[in-house]
Design an enzyme around this catalytic site. Structure first.
Site, mmCIF file in Angstrom:
data_model
loop_
_atom_site.group_PDB
_atom_site.id
_atom_site.type_symbol
_atom_site.label_atom_id
_atom_site.label_comp_id
_atom_site.label_asym_id
_atom_site.label_seq_id
_atom_site.Cartn_x
_atom_site.Cartn_y
_atom_site.Cartn_z
ATOM 1 N N CYS A 197 0.864 -1.180 0.000
ATOM 2 C CA CYS A 197 0.000 0.000 0.000
ATOM 3 C C CYS A 197 0.899 1.228 0.000
ATOM 4 O O CYS A 197 1.569 1.502 0.996
ATOM 5 C CB CYS A 197 -0.922 -0.006 1.219
ATOM 6 N N CYS A 234 -5.002 5.999 -3.869
ATOM 7 C CA CYS A 234 -4.355 4.684 -3.783
ATOM 8 C C CYS A 234 -2.949 4.845 -4.335
ATOM 9 O O CYS A 234 -2.781 5.148 -5.524
ATOM 10 C CB CYS A 234 -5.133 3.640 -4.580
#
Length: 266
Positions: free
Chosen positions: A73, A204
Site C-alpha cells: 500500500c 491509492c
C-alpha cells in the site's frame, strides 16, 4: 492499559496505525473491520500494524478495511514511514521498510512528504472493467499487488464507483484494484480508484503508479513521469525500466488508546 493507536492519511487515504513492535496484538479480521468502520470504530481504509522482526527492518503488516491481508500500500507506506520518524524509530532521510511485496526504500523529507521505492512495475496484459453497463479497456499492472488501470476519455468524475466494477476473475483470481484515468495534459493525469477489499477511496498509492504505467504503455513508452490528481490530493510518480518512485504527503493527525474492554470484546 489500552491499545495504542494513531490515525493518519496519505492524500486522504486514511489508516489506523497500531504500534506493536513485539508482535503481541492478535489482529483478527473482526478487530480490523471494527476499527475501520466509520460508525462503530475509528474509521479508516485500512490498518497498519508496526512490527519489528528479530532480523531486518520494521515491517508494515497491512490489512484492508474488510480484514483481508494486502501485499503493499503506497499511501499506507508513506504514513508508516512518517510514524517511524515521528517516533524516533527511523531517521529523517533514507531507510528501509519491509512489506509483503518485499523491502522498500523510503526517503522521509523535512516537509512531511515521503518518497517511496515502489519496486518494479509490470504491465502484464490487456483486460477490461465494467461500470454501469459501460466497458472500459485497460491493462493489468503488477505493482506488488494487482491493478487494472483504464485510461479513458469518459470523465472519471462522472463514474458511479459505489459498487465493485466488473472484471475478469480469470485474470484476477485474488481480486483487483481498479483505476479509471483521464489524461489532462502531457505528464498530468486524474484518477479515481475502487480498491480491493475497501471500495472507492480518496487515493491509492500503488494505483497512481499503475495509472502512470498504463498511460505510458498506451503511448508506446515504458518509462516516464507524471503527476496524478486524486480526490484526496496530488502525488508524483516516476516509472523507470526496473523501478518506480512515488512522492506524496503523509499526515499523522491523532493518537490515543483503544479501550481494552472494547478490544477484548471483539
Amino acid at each position: 492499559m489500552g491499545v495504542e493507536f494513531l490515525k493518519g492519511h496519505g492524500t486522504e487515504n486514511d489508516f489506523v496505525v497500531l504500534p506493536d513492535p513485539e508482535g503481541l496484538l492478535d489482529l483478527t479480521v473482526a478487530r480490523v473491520r471494527a476499527l475501520c468502520d466509520r460508525r462503530r470504530g475509528l474509521g479508516a481504509d485500512g490498518v497498519l500494524r508496526v512490527v519489528r522482526p528479530d532480523l531486518g527492518p520494521w515491517f508494515m503488516d497491512y490489512r484492508n478495511a474488510d480484514g483481508s491481508i494486502a501485499e503493499m500500500c503506497g499511501n499506507g507506506l508513506r504514513v508508516f514511514a512518517r510514524y517511524l520518524v515521528e517516533a524516533d524509530l527511523a531517521p529523517l532521510g533514507s531507510f528501509t521498510v519491509g512489506t509483503r511485496a518485499g523491502q522498500r526504500d523510503v526517503v522521509a523529507h523535512e516537509d512531511g512528504s515521503v518518497t517511496l521505492d515502489m519496486g518494479p512495475v509490470r504491465v502484464t496484459g490487456a483486460s477490461a472493467a465494467e461500470v454501469g453497463g459501460q466497458v472500459f479497456e485497460g491493462v493489468a499492472v503488477d505493482v506488488g499487488n494487482p491493478h487494472l488501470a483504464c485510461v479513458t476519455t469518459t470523465p472519471v468524475a462522472a463514474l458511479d464507483l459505489r459498487e465493485q466494477p466488473g472484471y475478469d476473475r480469470g485474470v484476477f483470481p485474488e481480486g483487483v484494484n481498479v483505476e479509471f484515468v483521464n489524461v489532462l495534459d502531457e505528464g498530468a493525469l486524474r484518477m479515481r480508484v475502487h480498491e480491493r477489499g475497501v471500495g472507492e477511496t480518496r487515493s491509492c498509492g500503488t494505483g497512481t503508479v499503475a495509472a502512470v504505467a498504463s498511460w505510458l504503455h498506451g503511448t508506446g513508452r515504458r518509462t516516464g513521469k507524471a503527476t496524478v490528481d486524486v480526490p484526496g490530493g496530488r502525488v508524483s510518480v516516476v516509472v523507470e525500466q526496473d523501478a518506480a518512485t512515488l512522492t506524496g504527503p503523509a499526515v499523522l493527525l491523532a493518537r490515543g488508546e483503544l479501550d481494552r474492554a472494547w478490544w477484548d470484546a471483539l
